[in-house]
Design a protein around this motif. Structure first.
Motif, PDB file in Angstrom:
ATOM      1  N   THR A  25       0.823  -1.212   0.000  1.00  0.00           N
ATOM      2  CA  THR A  25       0.000   0.000   0.000  1.00  0.00           C
ATOM      3  C   THR A  25       0.854   1.257   0.000  1.00  0.00           C
ATOM      4  O   THR A  25       0.534   2.213  -0.703  1.00  0.00           O
ATOM      5  CB  THR A  25      -0.888   0.032   1.259  1.00  0.00           C
ATOM      6  OG1 THR A  25      -1.263  -1.283   1.606  1.00  0.00           O
ATOM      7  CG2 THR A  25      -2.109   0.862   1.045  1.00  0.00           C
ATOM      8  N   VAL A  26       1.937   1.250   0.749  1.00  0.00           N
ATOM      9  CA  VAL A  26       2.809   2.421   0.824  1.00  0.00           C
ATOM     10  C   VAL A  26       3.489   2.646  -0.519  1.00  0.00           C
ATOM     11  O   VAL A  26       3.537   3.772  -1.025  1.00  0.00           O
ATOM     12  CB  VAL A  26       3.848   2.256   1.953  1.00  0.00           C
ATOM     13  CG1 VAL A  26       4.846   3.399   1.944  1.00  0.00           C
ATOM     14  CG2 VAL A  26       3.156   2.159   3.300  1.00  0.00           C
ATOM     15  N   TYR A  28       2.423   1.636  -3.418  1.00  0.00           N
ATOM     16  CA  TYR A  28       1.348   2.019  -4.340  1.00  0.00           C
ATOM     17  C   TYR A  28       1.071   3.519  -4.228  1.00  0.00           C
ATOM     18  O   TYR A  28       1.032   4.239  -5.220  1.00  0.00           O
ATOM     19  CB  TYR A  28       0.105   1.200  -3.983  1.00  0.00           C
ATOM     20  CG  TYR A  28      -1.052   1.308  -4.935  1.00  0.00           C
ATOM     21  CD1 TYR A  28      -1.226   0.387  -5.949  1.00  0.00           C
ATOM     22  CD2 TYR A  28      -1.998   2.323  -4.784  1.00  0.00           C
ATOM     23  CE1 TYR A  28      -2.308   0.474  -6.810  1.00  0.00           C
ATOM     24  CE2 TYR A  28      -3.080   2.413  -5.644  1.00  0.00           C
ATOM     25  CZ  TYR A  28      -3.229   1.485  -6.655  1.00  0.00           C
ATOM     26  OH  TYR A  28      -4.287   1.569  -7.512  1.00  0.00           O
ATOM     27  N   GLU A  29       0.897   3.989  -3.011  1.00  0.00           N
ATOM     28  CA  GLU A  29       0.605   5.411  -2.794  1.00  0.00           C
ATOM     29  C   GLU A  29       1.784   6.293  -3.186  1.00  0.00           C
ATOM     30  O   GLU A  29       1.599   7.384  -3.713  1.00  0.00           O
ATOM     31  CB  GLU A  29       0.218   5.670  -1.335  1.00  0.00           C
ATOM     32  CG  GLU A  29      -1.114   5.061  -0.936  1.00  0.00           C
ATOM     33  CD  GLU A  29      -2.288   5.601  -1.748  1.00  0.00           C
ATOM     34  OE1 GLU A  29      -2.307   6.805  -2.077  1.00  0.00           O
ATOM     35  OE2 GLU A  29      -3.194   4.803  -2.059  1.00  0.00           O
ATOM     36  N   TYR A  30       2.994   5.831  -2.934  1.00  0.00           N
ATOM     37  CA  TYR A  30       4.189   6.601  -3.284  1.00  0.00           C
ATOM     38  C   TYR A  30       4.281   6.796  -4.799  1.00  0.00           C
ATOM     39  O   TYR A  30       4.511   7.907  -5.279  1.00  0.00           O
ATOM     40  CB  TYR A  30       5.439   5.895  -2.754  1.00  0.00           C
ATOM     41  CG  TYR A  30       6.728   6.564  -3.145  1.00  0.00           C
ATOM     42  CD1 TYR A  30       7.069   7.821  -2.638  1.00  0.00           C
ATOM     43  CD2 TYR A  30       7.605   5.953  -4.029  1.00  0.00           C
ATOM     44  CE1 TYR A  30       8.246   8.438  -3.001  1.00  0.00           C
ATOM     45  CE2 TYR A  30       8.787   6.565  -4.391  1.00  0.00           C
ATOM     46  CZ  TYR A  30       9.101   7.808  -3.879  1.00  0.00           C
ATOM     47  OH  TYR A  30      10.273   8.415  -4.251  1.00  0.00           O
ATOM     48  N   GLN A  32       1.825   6.584  -6.981  1.00  0.00           N
ATOM     49  CA  GLN A  32       0.738   7.468  -7.411  1.00  0.00           C
ATOM     50  C   GLN A  32       1.048   8.925  -7.085  1.00  0.00           C
ATOM     51  O   GLN A  32       0.772   9.819  -7.880  1.00  0.00           O
ATOM     52  CB  GLN A  32      -0.585   7.044  -6.779  1.00  0.00           C
ATOM     53  CG  GLN A  32      -1.185   5.849  -7.459  1.00  0.00           C
ATOM     54  CD  GLN A  32      -2.669   5.694  -7.194  1.00  0.00           C
ATOM     55  OE1 GLN A  32      -3.211   6.234  -6.240  1.00  0.00           O
ATOM     56  NE2 GLN A  32      -3.324   4.940  -8.057  1.00  0.00           N
ATOM     57  N   THR A  33       1.635   9.182  -5.936  1.00  0.00           N
ATOM     58  CA  THR A  33       2.007  10.548  -5.563  1.00  0.00           C
ATOM     59  C   THR A  33       3.020  11.120  -6.549  1.00  0.00           C
ATOM     60  O   THR A  33       2.901  12.275  -6.970  1.00  0.00           O
ATOM     61  CB  THR A  33       2.577  10.585  -4.125  1.00  0.00           C
ATOM     62  OG1 THR A  33       1.579  10.103  -3.229  1.00  0.00           O
ATOM     63  CG2 THR A  33       2.995  11.985  -3.733  1.00  0.00           C
ATOM     64  N   THR A  69      -3.875   4.618 -11.563  1.00  0.00           N
ATOM     65  CA  THR A  69      -3.903   6.066 -11.370  1.00  0.00           C
ATOM     66  C   THR A  69      -4.775   6.719 -12.433  1.00  0.00           C
ATOM     67  O   THR A  69      -5.548   7.630 -12.141  1.00  0.00           O
ATOM     68  CB  THR A  69      -2.474   6.651 -11.417  1.00  0.00           C
ATOM     69  OG1 THR A  69      -1.663   5.964 -10.464  1.00  0.00           O
ATOM     70  CG2 THR A  69      -2.465   8.131 -11.097  1.00  0.00           C
ATOM     71  N   LYS A  74      -7.544   9.886 -11.407  1.00  0.00           N
ATOM     72  CA  LYS A  74      -6.691  10.826 -10.679  1.00  0.00           C
ATOM     73  C   LYS A  74      -5.877  11.678 -11.638  1.00  0.00           C
ATOM     74  O   LYS A  74      -5.415  12.747 -11.271  1.00  0.00           O
ATOM     75  CB  LYS A  74      -5.772  10.068  -9.721  1.00  0.00           C
ATOM     76  CG  LYS A  74      -6.538   9.370  -8.603  1.00  0.00           C
ATOM     77  CD  LYS A  74      -5.607   8.656  -7.658  1.00  0.00           C
ATOM     78  CE  LYS A  74      -6.416   7.991  -6.546  1.00  0.00           C
ATOM     79  NZ  LYS A  74      -5.558   7.275  -5.595  1.00  0.00           N
TER      80      LYS A  74
END
Length: 151
Positions: A25-26, A28-30, A32-33, A69, A74
């Motif tokens: 999850t981390v 994945y979010e990184y 996407q960020t 994404t 997004k």
């Protein structure tokens, strides 16, 4: 693959590191960020280089994050630029065939790294880098939708 945008972040993330040190999850979010910040993202879908010169099966993990994404709306579009890097002589070109015949692979060590400096000064032939036409995830997904919705 390179993902085009204005800034570029390059991180070396071995798969084992991602599995052991960071939850999916981390990561994945990184990723996407980075995409949302208009950063270039570079990764190799085959996961590692081929010592034999043959194509390897792709690993879809990071590509899935990039596609998600877009599909999560997004970003309005993401451009993917396929890049190929080909060279005439592979560093392991002399030892790899022996490994295929059953000889044990030589273990990496500090001494071998020091000796590699001499090897890297040798001529390994030409290197060819090809940048292909950018692929738009938006256009690709629209074409797929048309394919399945047309009578």
């Amino acid at each position: 693959f390179f993902f085009s945008s204005r800034r570029r972040h390059t991180r070396f993330l071995p798969v084992s590191w991602a599995r052991r040190c960071v939850q999916e999850t981390v990561l994945y979010e990184y990723v996407q960020t980075l995409l949302l910040e208009d950063s270039f993202l570079e990764f190799f879908v085959e996961g590692t280089r081929s010592r034999s010169g043959k194509l390897l099966s792709p690993k879809y993990g990071l590509l899935t994050v990039v596609a998600d994404t877009y599909f999560d709306q997004k970003l309005p579009d993401i451009q993917i630029i396929p890049v190929t890097i080909n060279y005439e002589k592979v560093l392991e070109g002399d030892t790899f065939p022996l490994e295929l015949l059953g000889e044990e692979k030589v273990k990496e060590s500090l001494l071998r790294i020091v000796k590699a400096v001499r090897i890297l000064s040798q001529n390994f032939g030409r290197i060819e880098v090809n940048f292909c036409e950018p692929l738009s995830i938006q256009k690709y997904s629209n074409n797929i939708c048309l394919l399945y919705t047309s009578p």
